[in-house]
Design a protein around this motif. Structure first.
Motif, mmCIF file in Angstrom:
data_model
loop_
_atom_site.group_PDB
_atom_site.id
_atom_site.type_symbol
_atom_site.label_atom_id
_atom_site.label_comp_id
_atom_site.label_asym_id
_atom_site.label_seq_id
_atom_site.Cartn_x
_atom_site.Cartn_y
_atom_site.Cartn_z
ATOM 1 N N ALA A 196 0.859 -1.194 0.000
ATOM 2 C CA ALA A 196 0.000 0.000 0.000
ATOM 3 C C ALA A 196 0.889 1.236 0.000
ATOM 4 N N ILE A 197 0.355 2.268 -0.563
ATOM 5 C CA ILE A 197 1.161 3.504 -0.635
ATOM 6 C C ILE A 197 0.976 4.244 0.678
ATOM 7 N N ALA A 198 2.088 4.349 1.368
ATOM 8 C CA ALA A 198 2.004 4.967 2.682
ATOM 9 C C ALA A 198 2.562 6.386 2.679
ATOM 10 N N GLY A 199 3.106 6.737 1.607
ATOM 11 C CA GLY A 199 3.662 8.105 1.550
ATOM 12 C C GLY A 199 4.226 8.404 0.152
ATOM 13 N N VAL A 200 4.758 9.609 0.042
ATOM 14 C CA VAL A 200 5.324 10.028 -1.260
ATOM 15 C C VAL A 200 6.666 10.747 -1.009
ATOM 16 N N VAL A 201 7.646 10.331 -1.790
ATOM 17 C CA VAL A 201 8.951 11.023 -1.705
ATOM 18 C C VAL A 201 9.038 12.013 -2.911
ATOM 19 N N VAL A 202 9.388 13.229 -2.605
ATOM 20 C CA VAL A 202 9.434 14.248 -3.671
ATOM 21 C C VAL A 202 10.866 14.831 -3.809
ATOM 22 N N PHE A 203 11.311 14.932 -5.060
ATOM 23 C CA PHE A 203 12.577 15.609 -5.386
ATOM 24 C C PHE A 203 12.245 16.905 -6.135
ATOM 25 N N LYS A 204 12.763 17.942 -5.616
ATOM 26 C CA LYS A 204 12.556 19.202 -6.348
ATOM 27 C C LYS A 204 13.916 19.650 -6.961
ATOM 28 N N LEU A 205 13.851 19.897 -8.282
ATOM 29 C CA LEU A 205 15.096 20.312 -8.965
ATOM 30 C C LEU A 205 15.066 21.808 -9.254
ATOM 31 N N ASP A 206 16.213 22.359 -9.155
ATOM 32 C CA ASP A 206 16.336 23.790 -9.498
ATOM 33 C C ASP A 206 16.909 23.883 -10.922
ATOM 34 N N LEU A 207 16.153 24.510 -11.858
ATOM 35 C CA LEU A 207 16.652 24.606 -13.250
ATOM 36 C C LEU A 207 17.214 26.006 -13.570
ATOM 37 N N ASP A 208 17.409 26.788 -12.480
ATOM 38 C CA ASP A 208 17.900 28.168 -12.683
ATOM 39 C C ASP A 208 19.231 28.214 -13.441
ATOM 40 N N SER A 209 20.093 27.211 -13.069
ATOM 41 C CA SER A 209 21.434 27.251 -13.689
ATOM 42 C C SER A 209 21.344 27.078 -15.206
ATOM 43 N N ILE A 210 20.390 26.227 -15.639
ATOM 44 C CA ILE A 210 20.236 26.050 -17.101
ATOM 45 C C ILE A 210 19.714 27.349 -17.717
ATOM 46 N N GLU A 211 18.720 27.910 -16.997
ATOM 47 C CA GLU A 211 18.121 29.153 -17.492
ATOM 48 C C GLU A 211 19.166 30.275 -17.607
ATOM 49 N N GLN A 212 20.108 30.259 -16.610
ATOM 50 C CA GLN A 212 21.165 31.291 -16.623
ATOM 51 C C GLN A 212 21.930 31.301 -17.947
ATOM 52 N N THR A 213 22.164 30.074 -18.456
ATOM 53 C CA THR A 213 22.984 29.989 -19.686
ATOM 54 C C THR A 213 22.254 30.567 -20.896
ATOM 55 N N TRP A 214 20.941 30.757 -20.759
ATOM 56 C CA TRP A 214 20.205 31.287 -21.910
ATOM 57 C C TRP A 214 20.278 32.809 -22.011
ATOM 58 N N ARG A 215 20.763 33.405 -20.924
ATOM 59 C CA ARG A 215 20.763 34.878 -20.917
ATOM 60 C C ARG A 215 21.864 35.432 -21.833
ATOM 61 N N GLY A 216 21.542 36.532 -22.455
ATOM 62 C CA GLY A 216 22.583 37.257 -23.232
ATOM 63 C C GLY A 216 22.870 36.674 -24.595
ATOM 64 N N ALA A 217 22.181 35.541 -24.926
ATOM 65 C CA ALA A 217 22.439 35.008 -26.270
ATOM 66 C C ALA A 217 21.649 35.833 -27.296
ATOM 67 N N ASP A 218 21.998 35.655 -28.606
ATOM 68 C CA ASP A 218 21.271 36.432 -29.616
ATOM 69 C C ASP A 218 19.971 35.736 -30.017
ATOM 70 N N TYR A 219 19.563 34.838 -29.207
ATOM 71 C CA TYR A 219 18.251 34.189 -29.401
ATOM 72 C C TYR A 219 17.643 34.034 -28.018
ATOM 73 N N GLU A 220 16.369 33.775 -27.974
ATOM 74 C CA GLU A 220 15.681 33.589 -26.693
ATOM 75 C C GLU A 220 15.180 32.153 -26.633
ATOM 76 N N ILE A 221 15.388 31.511 -25.445
ATOM 77 C CA ILE A 221 14.798 30.180 -25.268
ATOM 78 C C ILE A 221 13.741 30.319 -24.184
ATOM 79 N N ILE A 222 12.559 29.859 -24.520
ATOM 80 C CA ILE A 222 11.516 29.914 -23.482
ATOM 81 C C ILE A 222 10.881 28.532 -23.352
ATOM 82 N N VAL A 223 10.395 28.261 -22.138
ATOM 83 C CA VAL A 223 9.685 26.990 -21.914
ATOM 84 C C VAL A 223 8.301 27.369 -21.407
#
Ligand code: ADP
Length: 616
Positions: free
Chosen positions: A172-199
């Protein structure tokens, strides 16, 4: 030629204008297409790379919740959620693996949604005690699946990707384990390029972007449905959601153009998009079309320039060619003209030549004629000369013969009167006259063939004495008399005495002829010495020499005297004799009237014995 080349140039100019207009009209859109297609290809690459990075990042953590959920301690914890020591232990464990795995947060929830343990339990933003039962990842995990969700943390107010996995205890499911990831570092790499990446999420809301002002803005119109669905999961906690002022235009099959207005300007972007179905994301790469359009404009201008330059080069080439062919034509014309002229000249020359040949032939025939005439003349001349010579001889002999006849007549009379000595004297004179005639005959013979007879000093007085004897009867007939003035000093000249005497006889006889019938019949003979010459002047008081005949009196056979009286030989013979002596004979009219003949001869000294002979 010029007109034709001008017409070609006009066509060229028209063609150029037409081509430039067409390029201006269609070139820009054509080049835009090319550069936008290029940009799209670049965008696709960027997109693939961005998705690969995102998927890689998510894949790293995807299985970890299950792994942690399978941990004995976690299972024990969810079996007995009230055990504080287990909670503490779990907190520490979660914190340590959170640090180790570099995730944002790891936490354990019980089936009612309450968080019982968390890696951030010891921080201000601890999840412990928080209830996240509204989150889809929780519900999905509770349903036995793997929960995945992206949201803004309601407690931490930090965006993150959540992975949830059920904790099984006795099937039986007695609980839930959750992982939260931070994607800020990936987003950081998108800044300042001559194109925009959006999700964007399924509702079209942007939650990852290099442009902070676009965060939580809706690309699709935020309808109430969308807003309520988003609110149900509290995906963006209390963040304010707004529409992004965007205008979309379809471009090609899988591409679209988006014009996004910001405070200062509206920019157009080419959008390349791909979905990440597992994460329910759509990743878009936005490429500013300004540079592609700018390149298209530059290319259009370049194309126009190329056409114009090409047209100019063609025009120059055409003009050069026209000029060259014009020059060649001019040269050809000039050459043809020259050839025509040469042909004309040749014709002229040929006709001139023919004329000359005709003239030469005529001259030749004239020459032949002339020669014939000349030989005829010579023949006639010879005969005439023969006649003239005979006349001259009779003339020269007639005078001494006349004198001899007079002396002979006188001698006969004297003998009859018994004046023997005087008669003998006359006979002696006759004898001397005969001697003189012989001398004249000899002289005439010599004169005709041998002009250079030997000269010797001759006393003028001697010659004049002898001359007087010859001309005496002639002077008497004309009632003329001689006035002789030879000066005190005896003058001698280089001459032949008989020939000089002959000359004087001629001149004195002419003077006697001239004074005949005139009042003053004196013939003056005067001698003078001048430098190395002796001048002998014979002047009469006759009519003088007429101007019209002055130049001809020394010509042979020139005479103004009637037939039978003059032969015209006296002066010409005299002239030649004096010339043979090396002197000169000239005639002029005396200022006081009458003619004056002057004989100039080289003066010489007379040998003493000769002078003595003269005086004896
Ligand atoms: P001729 O006496 O036979 O005519 P000359 O030769 O002696 O030939 O003379 C030529 C001409 O010169 C003469 O006919 C005469 O007209 C001219 N003449 C010569 N002497 C005199 C002169 N003293 N006065 C004028 N005319 C003269």
């Amino acid at each position: 030629m010029r007109i034709k080349s001008n017409r070609t140039l006009w066509f060229l100019a028209l063609g150029t204008v037409l081509a430039c207009s067409l390029i201006a009209l269609y070139g820009s859109s054509h080049f835009s297409r090319i550069f936008i297609a290029e940009a799209a290809a670049r965008g696709q690459n960027t997109l693939r790379l961005a998705i690969a990075i995102l998927e890689g990042e998510l894949a790293r953590y995807e299985k970890l919740p299950e792994l942690v959920a399978d941990d004995e301690d976690i299972r024990a914890l969810v079996r007995d959620p009230g055990d504080s020591s287990r909670i503490e232990q779990a907190n520490a464990y979660l914190k340590s693996i959170n640090t180790l795995l570099e995730s944002s947060d790891i936490y354990v929830m019980v089936p009612d949604g309450t968080t019982i343990a968390a890696s951030n339990a010891d921080t201000d933003t601890s999840f412990v005690g928080e209830n996240f039962q509204y989150r889809p990842y929780f519900r999905d995990a509770l349903d036995g699946g793997i929960g995945r969700f992206f949201a803004l943390g309601t407690t931490s107010l930090k965006r993150g990707y959540y992975f949830g996995a059920p904790v099984w205890v006795d099937d039986a499911i007695a609980g839930v384990v959750v992982f939260k990831l931070d994607l800020d570092s990936i987003e950081q790499t998108w800044r300042g390029a001559d194109y925009e990446i959006i999700v964007t999420d399924p509702e079209g809301i942007i939650f990852m972007t290099g442009r902070p002002e676009w965060m939580y803005k809706g690309l699709l119109t935020l309808s109430p449905d969308r807003l309520s669905r988003t609110a149900a999961t509290r995906r963006y906690a209390d963040a304010i959601l707004q529409d992004l002022p965007v205008q979309r235009t379809a471009y090609d099959d899988d591409l679209e153009l988006m014009s996004i207005s910001s405070d200062d300007a509206t920019r157009e972007y080419l959008v390349v998009a791909q979905e990440m179905p597992e994460a329910e994301w759509t990743v878009k790469v936005l490429l500013d079309t300004a540079s592609a359009r700018g390149q298209a404009v530059i290319s259009t201008i370049a194309a126009v320039l190329i056409v114009v330059l090409g047209a100019m080069a063609t025009a120059i080439y055409l003009q050069r060619r026209a000029r060259l062919s014009y020059r060649l034509q001019v040269q050809k014309d000039a050459q043809e003209q020259l050839e025509r002229r040469v042909a004309e000249r040749t014709n002229d020359l040929a006709s001139l030549n023919r004329q000359l040949e005709r003239e030469v032939a005529e001259r030749r025939s004239t020459e032949v004629q002339l020669r014939r005439t000349q030989s005829d003349l010579v023949q006639a001349g010879k005969l005439a000369a023969l006649g003239q010579m005979s006349a001259a001889l009779s003339h020269e002999f007639n005078q001494p013969l006349g004198a001899a006849k007079n002396y002979a007549d006188n001698a006969r009379i004297l003998i009859e009167r018994d004046r023997i000595p005087e008669a003998s004297e006359n006979i002696a004179r006759i004898s001397s006259l005969i001697d003189r005639m012989a001398s004249i005959s000899r002289h005439l013979r010599n004169f005709s063939r041998k002009p250079h007879q030997k000269l010797r000093p001759v006393l003028l007085s001697d010659v004049l004495d002898d001359t007087q004897e010859i001309v005496a009867w002639r002077l008497a007939a004309a009632k003329a008399e001689l006035d002789i003035e030879l000066g005190a000093t005896p003058l001698a000249v280089m001459a032949g005495s008989v020939r000089l005497q002959q000359v004087l006889v001629n001149i004195i006889s002419n003077a006697a002829d001239a004074v005949d019938g005139f009042g003053n019949r004196t013939i003056k003979i005067r001698a003078e010495r001048e430098d190395h010459q002796v001048l002998l002047h014979i002047r009469d008081h006759g009519p003088g020499i007429g101007e019209d005949i002055a130049g001809r009196i020394f010509d042979p056979f020139f005479s103004t005297k009637g037939v039978g009286k003059g032969l015209g030989l006296g002066l010409s013979i005299s002239y030649n004799i004096i010339k043979d002596f090396g002197g000169s004979l000239s005639a002029q009219n005396h200022p006081d009237g009458g003619a004056e003949f002057t004989i100039a001869l080289d003066a010489t000294e007379m040998p003493a014995h000769a002078i003595l002979e003269t005086f004896q």
